[in-house]
Design an enzyme around this catalytic site. Structure first.
Site, PDB file in Angstrom:
ATOM      1  N   LYS A 153     -29.794   7.869  -3.218  1.00 34.41           N
ATOM      2  CA  LYS A 153     -31.075   7.755  -3.932  1.00 34.41           C
ATOM      3  C   LYS A 153     -31.209   6.401  -4.651  1.00 34.41           C
ATOM      4  CE  LYS A 153     -31.794  12.737  -4.688  1.00 34.41           C
ATOM      5  NZ  LYS A 153     -32.131  13.736  -5.757  1.00 34.41           N
ATOM      6  N   ASN A 164     -29.897  11.427  -9.763  1.00 31.85           N
ATOM      7  CA  ASN A 164     -28.575  12.012  -9.486  1.00 31.85           C
ATOM      8  C   ASN A 164     -27.926  11.491  -8.202  1.00 31.85           C
ATOM      9  OD1 ASN A 164     -30.233  13.314  -7.723  1.00 31.85           O
ATOM     10  ND2 ASN A 164     -29.975  15.343  -8.620  1.00 31.85           N
TER      11      ASN A 164
END
Ligand code: ADP
Ligand code: MG
Length: 138
Positions: free
Chosen positions: A10, A113
């Protein structure tokens, strides 16, 4: 059973130059990288990927985060890869993340996260097809 699953590295992790460390961790755990690409998601692509979360209070902030920098999409293959990679990834809630998991090591918050992982064989098939054609998986 040999399975394939989708990993996304991410934006919080790509911005912090953690791509190599995360891929090393996955290869060291015995997973095979079958396909890999770095992508700047559009808002529409991110909303489509997380369509099942539409309406949740965190949805808009999740989409803003997911388009804040490029992601790396990775097809992983191995024995029980869906559950095995979810275990390596770590839990969604920071308080549930075990030592040694990617999220325990790298997550900044419950939203930022560092990694995504498919949660079932069915979602893995759908999510892999969202980013890759069959001939890109080798
Ligand atoms: P997971 O990524 O562990 O499968 P979910 O599918 O429930 O978790 O949620 C998708 C993503 O949405 C999470 O990885 C996280 O980035 C974000 N998210 C989920 N729940 C929250 C929350 N309560 N607050 C902020 N962000 C959240
Ligand atoms: Mg999920």
């Amino acid at each position: 059973m040999i399975q394939q699953t989708l990993c996304l590295i991410k934006p919080d992790a790509t911005k912090r130059h953690l791509i190599g460390k995360i891929l090393s961790h996955l290869e060291d755990a015995g997973l095979t990288i079958k396909a890999l690409k770095k992508i700047q998601l559009t808002r529409e692509q991110a909303e489509g990927f997380y369509a099942e979360h539409q309406g949740r209070e965190y949805f808009t902030s999740l989409i803003d985060f997911m388009i804040s920098a490029p992601v790396v999409a990775v097809v992983l293959e191995g024995e029980n890869a869906v559950a095995n990679y979810r275990a390596l990834m770590g839990a969604t809630k920071p308080e549930d993340q075990k030592q040694g998991t990617l999220r325990k090591m790298y997550a900044l918050s419950g939203r930022e996260n560092s990694v995504h992982g498919s949660d079932s064989v069915e979602s893995a098939e759908h999510e892999i097809a969202y980013f890759f054609t069959t001939n890109e998986i080798v």
